[in-house]
Design an enzyme around this catalytic site. Structure first.
Site, mmCIF file in Angstrom:
data_model
loop_
_atom_site.group_PDB
_atom_site.id
_atom_site.type_symbol
_atom_site.label_atom_id
_atom_site.label_comp_id
_atom_site.label_asym_id
_atom_site.label_seq_id
_atom_site.Cartn_x
_atom_site.Cartn_y
_atom_site.Cartn_z
ATOM 1 N N ARG A 1 -7.779 11.414 -7.748
ATOM 2 C CA ARG A 1 -8.930 10.742 -7.168
ATOM 3 C C ARG A 1 -10.153 11.654 -7.143
ATOM 4 O O ARG A 1 -11.283 11.211 -7.178
ATOM 5 C CB ARG A 1 -8.540 10.332 -5.758
ATOM 6 N N LYS B 1 0.869 -1.175 0.000
ATOM 7 C CA LYS B 1 0.000 0.000 0.000
ATOM 8 C C LYS B 1 0.906 1.225 0.000
ATOM 9 O O LYS B 1 1.465 1.592 1.028
ATOM 10 C CB LYS B 1 -0.920 -0.011 1.216
ATOM 11 N N ARG C 1 -3.057 8.961 -5.764
ATOM 12 C CA ARG C 1 -3.693 8.042 -6.715
ATOM 13 C C ARG C 1 -3.854 8.722 -8.072
ATOM 14 O O ARG C 1 -4.312 9.869 -8.140
ATOM 15 C CB ARG C 1 -5.056 7.641 -6.176
HETATM 16 P P1 ATP Z 1 -9.790 5.965 1.109
HETATM 17 O O1 ATP Z 1 -9.028 6.129 -0.178
HETATM 18 O O2 ATP Z 1 -10.030 4.515 1.429
HETATM 19 O O3 ATP Z 1 -10.968 6.858 1.219
HETATM 20 P P2 ATP Z 1 -7.658 7.297 2.266
HETATM 21 O O4 ATP Z 1 -7.661 8.336 1.222
HETATM 22 O O5 ATP Z 1 -7.381 7.716 3.670
HETATM 23 O O6 ATP Z 1 -8.935 6.431 2.290
HETATM 24 P P3 ATP Z 1 -6.056 5.098 2.374
HETATM 25 O O7 ATP Z 1 -6.633 4.714 3.681
HETATM 26 O O8 ATP Z 1 -4.646 5.511 2.354
HETATM 27 O O9 ATP Z 1 -6.691 6.261 1.697
HETATM 28 O O10 ATP Z 1 -6.339 3.863 1.335
HETATM 29 C C1 ATP Z 1 -6.724 3.858 0.010
HETATM 30 C C2 ATP Z 1 -5.734 4.463 -0.971
HETATM 31 O O11 ATP Z 1 -4.507 3.748 -0.992
HETATM 32 C C3 ATP Z 1 -6.153 4.389 -2.422
HETATM 33 O O12 ATP Z 1 -7.095 5.375 -2.748
HETATM 34 C C4 ATP Z 1 -4.850 4.548 -3.185
HETATM 35 O O13 ATP Z 1 -4.600 5.913 -3.403
HETATM 36 C C5 ATP Z 1 -3.810 4.037 -2.206
HETATM 37 N N1 ATP Z 1 -3.077 2.834 -2.634
HETATM 38 C C6 ATP Z 1 -1.762 2.618 -2.408
HETATM 39 N N2 ATP Z 1 -1.362 1.441 -2.879
HETATM 40 C C7 ATP Z 1 -2.426 0.857 -3.443
HETATM 41 C C8 ATP Z 1 -2.629 -0.409 -4.099
HETATM 42 N N3 ATP Z 1 -1.658 -1.285 -4.275
HETATM 43 N N4 ATP Z 1 -3.883 -0.668 -4.542
HETATM 44 C C9 ATP Z 1 -4.897 0.209 -4.381
HETATM 45 N N5 ATP Z 1 -4.750 1.410 -3.771
HETATM 46 C C10 ATP Z 1 -3.530 1.733 -3.300
#
Ligand code: ATP
Length: 586
Positions: free
Chosen positions: A271, A251, A256
């Site tokens: 995003r 992750k 994104r």
């Molecule tokens: P969310 O996007 O779930 O609303 P958030 O913005 O706080 O919450 P995170 O909790 O960091 O984001 O988790 C999701 C994000 O992780 C995705 O939107 C993407 O940008 C990122 N990401 C990083 N690595 C990956 C991966 N291998 N596959 C999918 N997403 C990934």
């Protein structure tokens, strides 16, 4: 269609907070409208003139609008400025000015929807030197023929403050009710999620009905709304939920990016569906070298890397590259980034969103040649908690936030625009209890005292409840702000100020200042507790009480990449509370 007919509907929408009434009102408007007008109505009702990801933006500066209003009406400047200070809403001010003016205007032609729309589109498109005067003329031309209530909405939309309280979800429901059945809501939602263009969805439904809608596919050039992940606190729970086996990926802690490629043209979307292409010419160039083929939509995370070591750096570093107009070349050198691709949503004419993840991964592997700056996400299919834990540590050591677990079952489609358990995030914060961050929306503020005199002492923060389309308070946030942030907050928030509580905000607390829910801040809480004064998840966990975050701190991160409706949901907070409880008890 007369603009007045639309304005009558706006007035009806403003006079209710019931989503059901709003849905019915909009549905009957759609039903009685010629298909050629649906797009315009959908955009304008949501305060725009084109889909969000198009470059044209309304949002004329107040000063310029005021000059236009004065020039167009010949009203007394002092009187208008006084009204402006009292009302704080350009729509109301304009309507009042027009009510006075109306007795003296003799000749005017009824405004049509098309004329208002074309004028607004021109205003949004005009740029560069001399454009201000032309913008003013364009706007003055329609204001000249406007009735007071029409002028109110023209003023609001042109200054970027439409605020009818109509969420996309309400428009989706209304389109389903108008042209199909309530049961087809899901299909309408999906069409929107894969095209991000609700106007186009409305027009297609009107012209070709539900069959036409079901035939809609992802399109290169229309950003697809991001698929989002649920969270679980342990590998055991993740594997159990995934049926014992899943694909685990690093992750990455970055930005994104969705790349739309057709021939030589590459467009990058964030995003939030903003066009990032201009800010990342290096990524475009790297993708051009790495992609083998003609057309595709690829998704990945753009990660900042250390120029010297090639190692990954924290996300904050990439923010130096965002929103830059000057010094881009230097920024590319100082803050280089690498793209880690993790999905392929479209390839050579084929929509892959309904295909399983293993199929999409195969497509991705085939169409990308790994280079220095374009790589695939590190991924492994795992079936034991030990192996997951090992991979997790490896990811942390590489500078990642943790792992993403992804279903590899036959139904592991790409669920655009929705959060579900097909993807589950497992972050390092889960190792200690209740230290995961949440993203909350500022809905109000309290004046500071003592050392904080003259600035805000605390902010009233809310989660989002998508079922009700409401923002529900979860805490008062006063810690974690440095002096510089405290000093700029009033200015950053001034645009969203409201004379009273915003209709979408549910609050039992009386804030000193209210805001339209807009700004999203990252907050770290110590624990969650039942609270009689907060409205988050009210009545769901205990009768007459909601949930509150205890000891909240601002982490220093403004989540400008999130819209208010992308904030942590009330349900997510309730889930966190329930999980925390289980572990405390167990
Ligand atoms: P969310 O996007 O779930 O609303 P958030 O913005 O706080 O919450 P995170 O909790 O960091 O984001 O988790 C999701 C994000 O992780 C995705 O939107 C993407 O940008 C990122 N990401 C990083 N690595 C990956 C991966 N291998 N596959 C999918 N997403 C990934």
């Amino acid at each position: 269609m007369l603009y007045q007919d639309l304005v009558k509907v706006y007035e009806a929408l403003e006079s209710t907070t019931s989503r059901l009434v709003m849905t019915d009102t909009l549905a009957s408007l759609f039903r009685s409208t010629d298909c050629s007008h649906i797009k315009k109505i959908v955009y304008m009702t949501q305060g725009g003139i084109v889909p969000d990801f198009f470059p044209e933006k309304l949002g004329m500066a107040d000063k310029l609008y005021l000059r236009t209003l004065l020039a167009a009406t010949g009203a007394n400047e002092a009187m208008v400025r006084k009204l402006w200070a009292e009302e704080g809403d350009p729509g109301k001010v304009t309507e009042k000015v027009f009510e006075t003016k109306k007795q003296t205007t003799l000749f005017s032609e009824p405004l049509t929807l098309d004329r208002v729309y074309e004028a607004l589109l021109r205003v949004a498109r005009l740029e560069g030197s001399g454009s201000q005067e032309t913008k003013m003329r364009c706007l003055a031309d329609i204001l000249h023929d406007a009735k007071p209530n029409e002028a109110r909405y023209i003023a609001r939309i042109v200054t970027g403050r439409m605020r009818l309280g109509v969420a996309s979800q309400t428009v989706i429901d209304s389109l389903a009710v108008a042209f199909a059945t309530k049961a087809d809501k899901g299909a309408v939602e999906r069409a929107f999620n894969i095209t991000s263009d609700l106007g186009l969805v409305g027009e297609t439904l009107c012209k070709s009905g539900i069959d036409g809608l079901n035939a809609m596919h992802v399109m290169v050039g229309n950003p697809i709304r991001a698929m989002l992940a649920e969270r679980l606190p342990s590998p055991e729970e993740i594997l159990e939920r995934m049926g014992g086996r899943a694909m685990f990926e690093y992750k990455y802690d970055g930005l994104r990016v969705q790349a739309h490629i057709t021939g030589d043209k590459i467009t990058l979307y964030s995003r939030r569906l903003e066009d990032l292409t201009g800010q990342f010419p290096d990524v475009v160039k790297a993708l051009r070298e790495a992609f083998i083929g003609q057309t595709a939509i690829l998704e990945g995370e753009c990660v900042p890397v250390d120029i010297n070591t090639g190692e990954m750096l924290p996300f904050q570093e990439v923010s130096h590259r965002r929103g830059r107009k000057h010094g881009l070349t230097e920024a590319i050198e100082d803050y280089p980034v690498r793209l880690h691709l993790f999905d392929c949503l479209y390839l050579e004419g084929e929509d892959l969103t309904m295909r399983s993840l293993p199929d999409r991964r195969t497509a991705l592997t085939r169409c990308v040649k790994v280079t220095e700056n374009v790589r695939l996400s590190e991924a492994r299919v795992l079936d034991s908690t030990e192996k997951v834990q090992e991979f997790f540590i490896e990811a942390l050591n590489a500078g990642c936030e943790g792992l993403m677990a992804k279903s590899i079952n036959d139904d592991s489609v790409y669920r655009a625009g929705s959060r579900g358990y097909l993807w589950i995030k497992y972050k390092k914060e889960y190792r200690s209890e209740m230290t995961d961050t949440v993203d909350l929306v500022v809905v109000g503020a309290f004046h500071g005292r003592g050392k904080r005199g003259g600035v805000y002492g605390a902010l009233l923060m809310a989660t989002y409840n998508p079922e009700e389309d409401r923002f529900e308070t979860a805490c008062k946030l006063g810690s974690g702000f440095d002096d510089a942030t405290l000093a700029i907050l009033p200015e950053r928030l001034s645009r969203f100020r409201q004379p009273s509580r915003h209709p979408l905000v549910e609050s039992k607390m009386e804030a000193d200042v209210w805001f339209e829910p807009s700004l999203v801040l990252e907050v770290l809480g110590a624990e969650l507790s039942i609270s009689p004064i907060h409205t988050c998840g009210h009545g769901h966990i205990r009768n007459g009480a909601g949930l509150a975050i205890r000891f909240p701190r601002f982490t220093g991160t403004f989540r400008d990449d999130k819209r208010p409706r992308d904030a942590t949901t009330s349900q997510e907070l309730m889930d966190m509370y329930n999980k925390q409880l289980k572990r405390v008890e167990g």
